[in-house]
Each structure stands twice: as C-alpha cells, then as structure tokens.
Design an enzyme around this catalytic site. Structure first.
Site, PDB file in Angstrom:
ATOM      1  N   GLY A   1      27.697 -20.749  17.999  1.00  0.00           N
ATOM      2  CA  GLY A   1      27.322 -20.056  16.770  1.00  0.00           C
ATOM      3  C   GLY A   1      27.727 -20.843  15.535  1.00  0.00           C
ATOM      4  N   ASP A   2      27.809 -20.125  14.406  1.00  0.00           N
ATOM      5  CA  ASP A   2      28.129 -20.780  13.136  1.00  0.00           C
ATOM      6  C   ASP A   2      29.527 -21.388  13.155  1.00  0.00           C
ATOM      7  OD1 ASP A   2      25.673 -20.010  12.233  1.00  0.00           O
ATOM      8  OD2 ASP A   2      26.406 -18.193  11.269  1.00  0.00           O
TER       9      ASP A   2
ATOM     10  N   GLU B   1      34.949 -18.060   7.745  1.00  0.00           N
ATOM     11  CA  GLU B   1      36.405 -18.227   7.899  1.00  0.00           C
ATOM     12  C   GLU B   1      37.074 -17.773   6.611  1.00  0.00           C
ATOM     13  OE1 GLU B   1      38.154 -19.453  10.575  1.00  0.00           O
ATOM     14  OE2 GLU B   1      36.268 -19.538  11.688  1.00  0.00           O
TER      15      GLU B   1
HETATM   16  N1  LIG Z   1      36.782 -22.583  24.418  1.00  0.00           N
HETATM   17  C1  LIG Z   1      37.026 -21.863  23.339  1.00  0.00           C
HETATM   18  N2  LIG Z   1      37.899 -20.832  23.380  1.00  0.00           N
HETATM   19  C2  LIG Z   1      38.129 -20.069  22.307  1.00  0.00           C
HETATM   20  N3  LIG Z   1      37.547 -20.252  21.091  1.00  0.00           N
HETATM   21  C3  LIG Z   1      36.671 -21.258  20.998  1.00  0.00           C
HETATM   22  C4  LIG Z   1      36.368 -22.113  22.095  1.00  0.00           C
HETATM   23  N4  LIG Z   1      35.454 -23.023  21.677  1.00  0.00           N
HETATM   24  C5  LIG Z   1      35.224 -22.752  20.390  1.00  0.00           C
HETATM   25  N5  LIG Z   1      35.935 -21.705  19.959  1.00  0.00           N
HETATM   26  C6  LIG Z   1      35.960 -21.056  18.627  1.00  0.00           C
HETATM   27  O1  LIG Z   1      35.196 -19.849  18.716  1.00  0.00           O
HETATM   28  C7  LIG Z   1      34.780 -19.491  17.405  1.00  0.00           C
HETATM   29  C8  LIG Z   1      33.496 -18.710  17.450  1.00  0.00           C
HETATM   30  O2  LIG Z   1      32.535 -19.460  18.093  1.00  0.00           O
HETATM   31  P1  LIG Z   1      30.987 -19.430  17.758  1.00  0.00           P
HETATM   32  O3  LIG Z   1      30.737 -19.544  16.327  1.00  0.00           O
HETATM   33  O4  LIG Z   1      30.386 -20.466  18.642  1.00  0.00           O
HETATM   34  O5  LIG Z   1      30.512 -18.000  18.293  1.00  0.00           O
HETATM   35  P2  LIG Z   1      30.290 -16.616  17.575  1.00  0.00           P
HETATM   36  O6  LIG Z   1      31.433 -16.279  16.707  1.00  0.00           O
HETATM   37  O7  LIG Z   1      29.926 -15.663  18.652  1.00  0.00           O
HETATM   38  O8  LIG Z   1      28.976 -16.858  16.719  1.00  0.00           O
HETATM   39  P3  LIG Z   1      28.722 -16.750  15.138  1.00  0.00           P
HETATM   40  O9  LIG Z   1      29.752 -17.638  14.480  1.00  0.00           O
HETATM   41  O10 LIG Z   1      27.323 -17.254  14.942  1.00  0.00           O
HETATM   42  O11 LIG Z   1      28.868 -15.303  14.791  1.00  0.00           O
HETATM   43  C9  LIG Z   1      34.647 -20.795  16.663  1.00  0.00           C
HETATM   44  O12 LIG Z   1      35.289 -20.681  15.424  1.00  0.00           O
HETATM   45  C10 LIG Z   1      35.302 -21.844  17.547  1.00  0.00           C
HETATM   46  O13 LIG Z   1      36.301 -22.528  16.827  1.00  0.00           O
END
Ligand SMILES: Nc1ncnc2c1ncn2[C@@H]1O[C@H](COP(=O)(O)OP(=O)(O)OP(=O)(O)O)[C@@H](O)[C@H]1O
Length: 508
Positions: free
Chosen positions: A148-149, A471
């Site tokens: 995601g973002d 963030e």
């Molecule tokens: N393996 C991991 N375990 C935990 N956190 C992770 C991992 N890999 C990445 N992240 C963190 O997870 C956070 C959220 O990820 P991501 O943005 O991909 O998904 P989302 O929050 O579901 O989507 P969106 O940001 O579009 O709402 C990111 O800030 C990233 O730093």
C-alpha cells in the site's frame, strides 16, 4: 479487440515485395508453424489487459525470421526494464501481497523476459533500510513495491536517501539541493487504500500496474522534504495535512483493529468534534508558472504544464537563489484559525473522491497546492468535504483559499511569542474573551447538554499533528520544500490508441 485467431501467409505484393496478409481462418495442418505476439490493450476505465494474437505459416524459416526480428526490435527498446528489485509487504491490506505477486505479476514479468530479485519484508522499514544501505542498485533497472501507500513510502524513502548519500548531499539541510533518483519505481497495489497508485495509474489493478512497468516509460514525480529546524523529518509525495486530516489519522491509528473502516469512524468523530487550530502559514508562491489550482484539466503523464513549470536541472539552483534573494518580498503569511491546512502534491484522487483533494494539482512541476480551510461552521465545513465527492468546486467557498507554492512553513500559535502577534489580533482576542464571559452564564444553564457533547465547551488544544502520507509527524512546527526527485514507471501514452505496444513474440 484483436483476440480472434487469424492465419497469415507470405505473398507477393504488387511491387514484388513480400508482406503478411490476413486471410480467412484455415485448418492448422496447412500452416504447421506459428508464433504468438502479446500486446497491451486499453480496457475499461484506466485498466490495461494483455492480449495475444497467433500467426500461422507454412514456412518454418520465415516464421523463425519473424520471431527473431520482433525479438530484436523489442530488445532494442531501451526504456523497457530487464532486471527489477521487488519488495513485497506480506501484511499489506488483506495480506494478499504475496499471492497477488505470484499469480498476477510474476507470470507477466516472466513473459516479458524480465528477471527479478524478490524480497518479502520481515518487518516494518525492512525495504527502506535495505535500499538505503545494502541493495546493489547498479544491478537493476527499477524497484517495484507490492503493498500500500506505506510500502511505497518506505521504498521512496530508501531510494531518495540512498541517492543523497551516494551523491554526497546533506538531506538534513532544508536548503540543500537534492539529487534525482536514477531508478524508476513501480507500484503494485495490494494495500488497504492504495491512494498513490490510484492517483498516478488511474486504477488499483495489479495487472495494469505490471503492464505499465513492462512497457517501461518514465514519469517524474515531485517529492516534498519536511524539516523541523535543521532536522529532516520525512519525505511526502501526496498529502501533508494538519488539523482535520492529522486528527483523523492520529485517531484512526488507535483503531487499527477495525481495518479500513477506522478511517470512516475517525472521520465522523473528528468532524463532530470540529476543532480549529491557530498558527501562521508562510508560503513562497510559485511565480512564472502555467496553470492554477482552479484549472479543470487534471494532470496526466506527459503533462505540458509539468514540463513547462519544472525548472531544468541546470536552472534549478539559479531559480532557487533568485527566489531566496527576493525572500522578504515573495514570501507571504497568513495567520488565523484553521480547520485544516492541506498541502497536496498530486490530485489525491481515490475511488471515493474521483477528483481528489486538488483536482488540478500537478505530479511533477515542483509545486504543491496549499489549501487553507479557515474556521467556519460545521455545516459549511461539511459542504466543503462533500464537494470532494462530486464535481463541484471545493475551493469556491469563502473560508477556503488555495495557493500554488514551492515552499511553505507553519508555526502553530503556541510556538509564537506574544510579540509576534499583532495588536489587532490581541484586540480581537480581548473582545472574544469578553463575549465568552457574558456567555458563561448561559453555558451554565446548558451545562447538562454540553456534558453530553463535550467538544463544544472544551478549549481547543494548542496543536494538531501533521499527516504526512499516512504517517504522523512528531512536530507541528515544520518547513517544507518541493523538488522533482522521483521517477515512476508510468506510460506517456495513457490516452492513446487501444493497441499500445508489442510485449513479446515467441514461437508456438
Ligand atoms: N513484514 C512487515 N511486517 C510489519 N510491517 C511491515 C512489514 N513490511 C512492511 N511493513 C509496514 O507496514 C505498513 C503498512 O503497509 P502498507 O502500506 O503496505 O499496507 P496498508 O497499510 O494496508 O495499505 P495503505 O497504506 O494503502 O492503507 C508500512 O508502513 C510498512 O512500513
């Protein structure tokens, strides 16, 4: 669409030239040799699909020549990536990141002869730190993030920070000219909101994004660097929001267990609490630029406004110095009470708000649209918010102003000394206090009612927080600067003919 099977054969043309002609379908036995060409076709909305067409012919040598020539032509296309570094966040959105990559993306990359190194992240900031320190970037033509973002932000931070380090630039210094990254970034949407993917690609579809990467064009993108004093805080590419959007994010973080519904719940809660924040916004308007935030035409890849407004690399320093030398004259300040302060570097369009927060914001012109929403009634603010979901102009309201700027600073009121506040404001405050004393008696009578709706009696808190691409920033007092730093895998031909580019030819 060109999905029907057609046979082809080599004939002599009028001038004796040999060329392929489509002829009605015949039995395969007549044409035992064949090759398939895969190409991209625009489907509904902004989606792209892969299509195949198979050519049959009786002559094996001719068939082989066609395949060789097409393959040579395709390999000569310099913009197409051959090696990609892929980061997958397995926990993004509904935790389908890995599956999406393996089933939808990897087969397309392999058909296009792209080799990949895949890293499934183990923890937050894994991708950022890997890119910043150990990734051997010289081995790749681009970086792909599946998530995601937040994941895009990690990859963007890693790449931008690594570039500054490699080029010997001090990214902490707010006036340091930053270096543009060399590698392009591709986004495969697999998160909960995927706003950046939607606003740039026009759809949240892994297949479309993969095809954009394979075709391999390049779209520059603005990045804003956010500083507190001399300390670097973060980079942002979409929204920097203080007040309403900052409050919604900080509240929604406490409700992560709700999933994406948390944004709706926090949005309603923060709308009802109707908080305003005082402070001073100073900004450097983008002078000598084409277009305004009130234009109706959205920014597209290959946008002429971006090309005109973006200073060339060699002009950058001079232009900045010129602006700096006129600093006293050019900078403007607005002091007041704000429900929201939003700096929008791209439209921020999403499925719920197809036009976005600033429909005419440009992806790569080195500016941002600074939207100041002054304190107003709940009803008026609701009108402003609802206009984001329709085609109505959300800026056409007395309490909303929008400026296209290259830099801005914000100082919350509690950070200002009394000497900074002008006399007029002090007088206004005094008047306000007198009114409040007179009203306190009435409030006592309504005390019971107010206890049920505490927001209307509470003194507003001193400061909100900044929502920086999802963030929370640790400081409210920030200075921000916009530069075109990133390159995305985005095609320059988004709006052109249905048949875009041959992807691959292979014998069958
Ligand atoms: N393996 C991991 N375990 C935990 N956190 C992770 C991992 N890999 C990445 N992240 C963190 O997870 C956070 C959220 O990820 P991501 O943005 O991909 O998904 P989302 O929050 O579901 O989507 P969106 O940001 O579009 O709402 C990111 O800030 C990233 O730093």
């Amino acid at each position: 669409m060109c999905t029907s099977r057609c046979t082809s054969r080599c004939t002599s043309g009028a001038k004796g030239s040999r060329r392929w002609q489509k002829i009605p379908q015949r039995d395969d036995e007549d044409s035992p040799h064949a090759f398939t060409v895969s190409y991209v076709q625009r489907a509904r909305r902004a989606a792209w699909r892969l299509r195949d067409v198979t050519f049959l012919c009786a002559d094996a040598a001719l068939c082989g020549r066609w395949v060789r020539t097409l393959t040579e032509q395709l390999s000569a296309l310099a913009q197409r990536p051959r090696r990609l570094l892929v980061y997958i966040n397995p926990l993004s959105g509904k935790r389908h990141g890995e599956r999406i990559y393996r089933h939808k993306v990897a087969p397309l990359f392999s058909r296009a002869n792209i080799s990949t190194s895949v890293i499934v992240t183990q923890h937050a900031n894994h991708a950022r730190d890997h890119l910043r320190t150990e990734a051997e970037l010289q081995n790749y033509d681009g970086v792909v993030c599946v998530g995601g973002d937040g994941m895009f932000s990690e990859v963007m931070h890693g790449l931008v920070l690594r570039t500054q380090r490699d080029q010997g630039r001090d990214h902490h210094h707010p006036d340091q000219d930053l270096a543009q990254t060399g590698l392009r970034i591709g986004i495969i949407p697999a998160g909960s909101t995927d706003c950046i993917c939607f606003a740039t690609v026009g759809a949240n579809d892994p297949v479309t994004s993969s095809l954009h990467i394979i075709v391999g064009d390049c779209q520059p993108m603005d990045v804003c660097s956010v500083h507190h004093g001399d300390a670097f805080l973060r980079y942002s590419v979409s929204l920097l929001g203080y007040g309403f959007y900052g409050d919604v994010l900080s509240d929604s973080e406490r409700r992560r267990w709700m999933g994406p519904a948390r944004y709706d719940v926090s949005g309603v809660k923060k709308f009802l609490s109707h908080r305003y924040y005082e402070g001073t916004v100073s900004y450097l308007p983008a002078s000598d630029v084409l277009g305004t935030p009130r234009d109706r035409a959205p920014c597209r890849t290959g946008c002429v406004v971006c090309q005109y407004n973006r200073p060339l690399e060699e002009e950058k320093e001079g232009k900045l110095k010129m602006e700096e030398s006129h600093e006293g004259l050019a900078w403007r300040s607005v002091r007041g009470k704000f429900l929201a302060i939003n700096a929008v570097s791209m439209s921020c369009a999403c499925p719920r708000s197809p036009q976005g927060l600033s429909p005419a914001a440009h992806l790569a012109d080195g500016t941002t649209d600074l939207i100041l929403v002054r304190n107003s009634s709940r009803l008026a603010f609701l009108r402003h918010l609802l206009r984001h979901t329709s085609k109505d102009d959300q800026f056409d309201l007395g309490f909303v102003e929008v400026h296209r700027v290259r830099r801005f600073r914000f100082t919350p009121r509690f950070c200002q000394s009394d000497s900074e506040l002008d006399l007029q404001e002090l007088l206004q405050e005094k008047e306000q206090k007198e009114k409040e004393v007179a009203g306190s008696q009435a409030r006592r009578i309504l005390g019971q009612l107010c206890r049920e709706h505490p927001a209307c009696c509470r003194t507003p808190p001193c400061a909100s927080c900044w929502n920086c691409d999802g963030e929370i920033l640790p400081h409210a007092d920030i200075q921000v600067r916009y530069t075109t730093l990133l390159l995305l895998f985005l095609p320059l031909l988004l709006l052109l003919a249905p048949l875009l580019l041959l992807l691959l030819a292979h014998s069958t």
